[in-house]
Design an enzyme around this catalytic site. Structure first.
Site, PDB file in Angstrom:
ATOM      1  N   ASP A   8      24.108  44.702  64.172  1.00  0.00           N
ATOM      2  CA  ASP A   8      25.184  44.567  63.206  1.00  0.00           C
ATOM      3  C   ASP A   8      26.180  43.598  63.841  1.00  0.00           C
ATOM      4  O   ASP A   8      26.133  43.365  65.051  1.00  0.00           O
ATOM      5  CB  ASP A   8      25.822  45.946  62.961  1.00  0.00           C
ATOM      6  CG  ASP A   8      27.059  45.867  62.104  1.00  0.00           C
ATOM      7  OD1 ASP A   8      27.013  45.215  61.044  1.00  0.00           O
ATOM      8  OD2 ASP A   8      28.088  46.461  62.489  1.00  0.00           O
ATOM      9  N   LEU A   9      27.064  43.021  63.046  1.00  0.00           N
ATOM     10  CA  LEU A   9      28.029  42.055  63.604  1.00  0.00           C
ATOM     11  C   LEU A   9      29.401  42.690  63.887  1.00  0.00           C
ATOM     12  O   LEU A   9      29.799  42.855  65.040  1.00  0.00           O
ATOM     13  CB  LEU A   9      28.199  40.879  62.627  1.00  0.00           C
ATOM     14  CG  LEU A   9      29.262  39.857  63.029  1.00  0.00           C
ATOM     15  CD1 LEU A   9      28.823  39.057  64.250  1.00  0.00           C
ATOM     16  CD2 LEU A   9      29.547  38.908  61.861  1.00  0.00           C
ATOM     17  N   ASP A  10      30.079  43.051  62.785  1.00  0.00           N
ATOM     18  CA  ASP A  10      31.453  43.540  62.895  1.00  0.00           C
ATOM     19  C   ASP A  10      31.490  44.879  63.624  1.00  0.00           C
ATOM     20  O   ASP A  10      30.880  45.848  63.178  1.00  0.00           O
ATOM     21  CB  ASP A  10      32.057  43.715  61.489  1.00  0.00           C
ATOM     22  CG  ASP A  10      32.116  42.407  60.718  1.00  0.00           C
ATOM     23  OD1 ASP A  10      32.972  41.587  61.064  1.00  0.00           O
ATOM     24  OD2 ASP A  10      31.301  42.209  59.809  1.00  0.00           O
ATOM     25  N   THR A  16      35.802  42.424  64.702  1.00  0.00           N
ATOM     26  CA  THR A  16      36.459  41.856  63.520  1.00  0.00           C
ATOM     27  C   THR A  16      37.062  42.938  62.630  1.00  0.00           C
ATOM     28  O   THR A  16      37.802  42.617  61.713  1.00  0.00           O
ATOM     29  CB  THR A  16      35.469  41.014  62.704  1.00  0.00           C
ATOM     30  OG1 THR A  16      34.219  41.675  62.743  1.00  0.00           O
ATOM     31  CG2 THR A  16      35.353  39.617  63.247  1.00  0.00           C
ATOM     32  N   LYS A  44      34.121  50.259  57.134  1.00  0.00           N
ATOM     33  CA  LYS A  44      33.149  49.699  58.082  1.00  0.00           C
ATOM     34  C   LYS A  44      31.747  49.693  57.499  1.00  0.00           C
ATOM     35  O   LYS A  44      31.268  50.731  57.032  1.00  0.00           O
ATOM     36  CB  LYS A  44      33.193  50.464  59.415  1.00  0.00           C
ATOM     37  CG  LYS A  44      34.497  50.208  60.151  1.00  0.00           C
ATOM     38  CD  LYS A  44      34.514  50.855  61.534  1.00  0.00           C
ATOM     39  CE  LYS A  44      35.839  50.517  62.221  1.00  0.00           C
ATOM     40  NZ  LYS A  44      35.978  51.241  63.495  1.00  0.00           N
ATOM     41  N   SER A 113      23.885  42.256  58.803  1.00  0.00           N
ATOM     42  CA  SER A 113      25.308  42.523  58.514  1.00  0.00           C
ATOM     43  C   SER A 113      25.586  42.492  57.021  1.00  0.00           C
ATOM     44  O   SER A 113      24.906  41.803  56.274  1.00  0.00           O
ATOM     45  CB  SER A 113      26.149  41.442  59.207  1.00  0.00           C
ATOM     46  OG  SER A 113      27.470  41.447  58.732  1.00  0.00           O
ATOM     47  N   ALA A 114      26.609  43.233  56.607  1.00  0.00           N
ATOM     48  CA  ALA A 114      27.026  43.211  55.198  1.00  0.00           C
ATOM     49  C   ALA A 114      27.956  42.040  54.916  1.00  0.00           C
ATOM     50  O   ALA A 114      28.256  41.736  53.765  1.00  0.00           O
ATOM     51  CB  ALA A 114      27.737  44.511  54.854  1.00  0.00           C
ATOM     52  N   LYS A 144      24.365  48.730  52.758  1.00  0.00           N
ATOM     53  CA  LYS A 144      24.196  49.909  53.601  1.00  0.00           C
ATOM     54  C   LYS A 144      24.943  51.057  52.938  1.00  0.00           C
ATOM     55  O   LYS A 144      26.019  50.805  52.402  1.00  0.00           O
ATOM     56  CB  LYS A 144      24.788  49.663  55.002  1.00  0.00           C
ATOM     57  CG  LYS A 144      24.125  48.524  55.768  1.00  0.00           C
ATOM     58  CD  LYS A 144      24.941  48.184  57.015  1.00  0.00           C
ATOM     59  CE  LYS A 144      24.440  46.898  57.661  1.00  0.00           C
ATOM     60  NZ  LYS A 144      25.267  46.449  58.784  1.00  0.00           N
ATOM     61  N   GLU A 168      24.499  49.680  65.698  1.00  0.00           N
ATOM     62  CA  GLU A 168      25.439  49.839  64.576  1.00  0.00           C
ATOM     63  C   GLU A 168      26.705  50.588  64.975  1.00  0.00           C
ATOM     64  O   GLU A 168      26.648  51.501  65.784  1.00  0.00           O
ATOM     65  CB  GLU A 168      24.766  50.666  63.465  1.00  0.00           C
ATOM     66  CG  GLU A 168      24.269  49.869  62.291  1.00  0.00           C
ATOM     67  CD  GLU A 168      25.376  49.241  61.450  1.00  0.00           C
ATOM     68  OE1 GLU A 168      26.550  49.568  61.634  1.00  0.00           O
ATOM     69  OE2 GLU A 168      25.029  48.416  60.600  1.00  0.00           O
ATOM     70  N   ASP A 169      27.833  50.218  64.363  1.00  0.00           N
ATOM     71  CA  ASP A 169      29.089  50.946  64.607  1.00  0.00           C
ATOM     72  C   ASP A 169      29.554  51.703  63.369  1.00  0.00           C
ATOM     73  O   ASP A 169      30.598  52.356  63.415  1.00  0.00           O
ATOM     74  CB  ASP A 169      30.207  49.983  65.020  1.00  0.00           C
ATOM     75  CG  ASP A 169      30.683  49.159  63.845  1.00  0.00           C
ATOM     76  OD1 ASP A 169      29.822  48.623  63.109  1.00  0.00           O
ATOM     77  OD2 ASP A 169      31.896  49.060  63.628  1.00  0.00           O
TER      78      ASP A 169
HETATM   79  C1  G6P Z   1      31.034  44.317  57.498  1.00  0.00           C
HETATM   80  C2  G6P Z   1      32.329  45.032  57.810  1.00  0.00           C
HETATM   81  C3  G6P Z   1      32.993  45.498  56.531  1.00  0.00           C
HETATM   82  C4  G6P Z   1      33.154  44.331  55.568  1.00  0.00           C
HETATM   83  C5  G6P Z   1      31.795  43.733  55.245  1.00  0.00           C
HETATM   84  C6  G6P Z   1      31.890  42.532  54.316  1.00  0.00           C
HETATM   85  O1  G6P Z   1      30.092  45.248  57.124  1.00  0.00           O
HETATM   86  O2  G6P Z   1      32.096  46.130  58.647  1.00  0.00           O
HETATM   87  O3  G6P Z   1      34.241  46.058  56.851  1.00  0.00           O
HETATM   88  O4  G6P Z   1      33.793  44.748  54.386  1.00  0.00           O
HETATM   89  O5  G6P Z   1      31.181  43.336  56.452  1.00  0.00           O
HETATM   90  O6  G6P Z   1      32.486  41.474  55.003  1.00  0.00           O
HETATM   91  P1  G6P Z   1      32.917  40.102  54.371  1.00  0.00           P
HETATM   92  O7  G6P Z   1      33.149  39.225  55.566  1.00  0.00           O
HETATM   93  O8  G6P Z   1      31.804  39.596  53.523  1.00  0.00           O
HETATM   94  O9  G6P Z   1      34.139  40.343  53.566  1.00  0.00           O
HETATM   95 MG    MG Z   2      29.844  47.052  61.745  1.00  0.00          MG
END
Ligand code: G6P
Ligand code: MG
Length: 218
Positions: A8-10, A16, A44, A113-114, A144, A168-169
């Site tokens: 996962d990224l964030d 972030t 998240k 990532s989302a 997710k 994942e977090d």
């Molecule tokens: C990640 C973060 C979420 C965020 C989503 C969409 O999953 O954990 O908090 O809402 O990405 O991010 P974006 O950059 O597309 O707004």
């Molecule tokens: Mg995350």
């Protein structure tokens, strides 16, 4: 069997979540209410649109379709200002050590990532070249905890879902990994990520013995 690793990224590679929080709370205060750091936990791993819906719920605001879209764009413009200043110093501790370990063992690596901002963030912090494939908010339709993002990542890596490991977090992300029948590794608070198969506060706690174990099998 050939293994694949999905990050996962964030909150896993970079923190972030704090910038998402700042941008959402900027919008909330403009709309006349407070958005707390505790409430941010629900955001998240959740898509931008879904976050917008939850935020309006919290504020007790009913929006027209137009307002909804405008505010969502506004939040993202604000968020992009925060991430514009990001560089390699924002990579979370020992992420690079784990990525280097996997590279050394020729393990394919995916991002799952989302976020729709995933690629520019990886570029900014200089990690893009580690990833064999990127599956993000631009490629998936089901968010997710649906496993779509991870199943697509596995497919693109050419690795069976059962042979994938996910970092994942987010609670929703752990649920998605479990549904995909992948090894789920929670990065963060183990009380929150209690559904994860393994838990680590961060990558500094993950030693070579554990990583070698993952490569050897389940
Ligand atoms: C990640 C973060 C979420 C965020 C989503 C969409 O999953 O954990 O908090 O809402 O990405 O991010 P974006 O950059 O597309 O707004
Ligand atoms: Mg995350």
């Amino acid at each position: 069997n050939k293994k694949g690793f999905i990050f996962d990224l964030d909150g896993v590679i970079v923190d972030t979540a704090k910038y998402h929080y700042l941008a959402w709370s900027d919008l909330a205060s403009e709309l006349g209410f407070e958005f707390t750091i505790e409430q941010n936990e629900m955001f998240k791993g959740v898509s931008r649109k879904r976050c917008m819906e939850i935020l309006l719920d919290i504020g007790g605001i009913t929006a027209t379709k137009n307002q909804f879209d405008t505010w969502m764009v506004e939040k993202n413009v604000d968020y992009l200002k925060y991430i514009d200043k990001m560089d390699a110093s924002e990579i979370l501790p020992d992420v690079v050590r784990v990525l280097d370990f996997l590279k050394k063992h020729h393990i394919p690596i995916a991002l799952g990532s989302a976020s729709k901002n995933a690629q520019p963030i990886l570029e900014k912090v200089g990690l893009l070249s580690y990833f064999d494939t990127i599956v993000d908010g631009n490629n998936v339709t089901k968010a997710k905890p649906d496993p779509e993002v991870f199943l697509l990542a596995a497919k693109q890596l050419g690795v069976k879902a059962d042979d994938c490991v996910v970092f994942e977090d987010a609670v929703a992300g752990i649920e998605a990994a479990n549904k995909a029948n992948m090894v789920s590794i929670g990065i963060g608070d183990k009380n929150i990520l209690s559904e994860a198969q393994y838990n680590f506060k961060d990558f500094t706690e993950m030693d070579a013995i554990f990583l070698n174990g993952l490569l050897a099998g389940k």
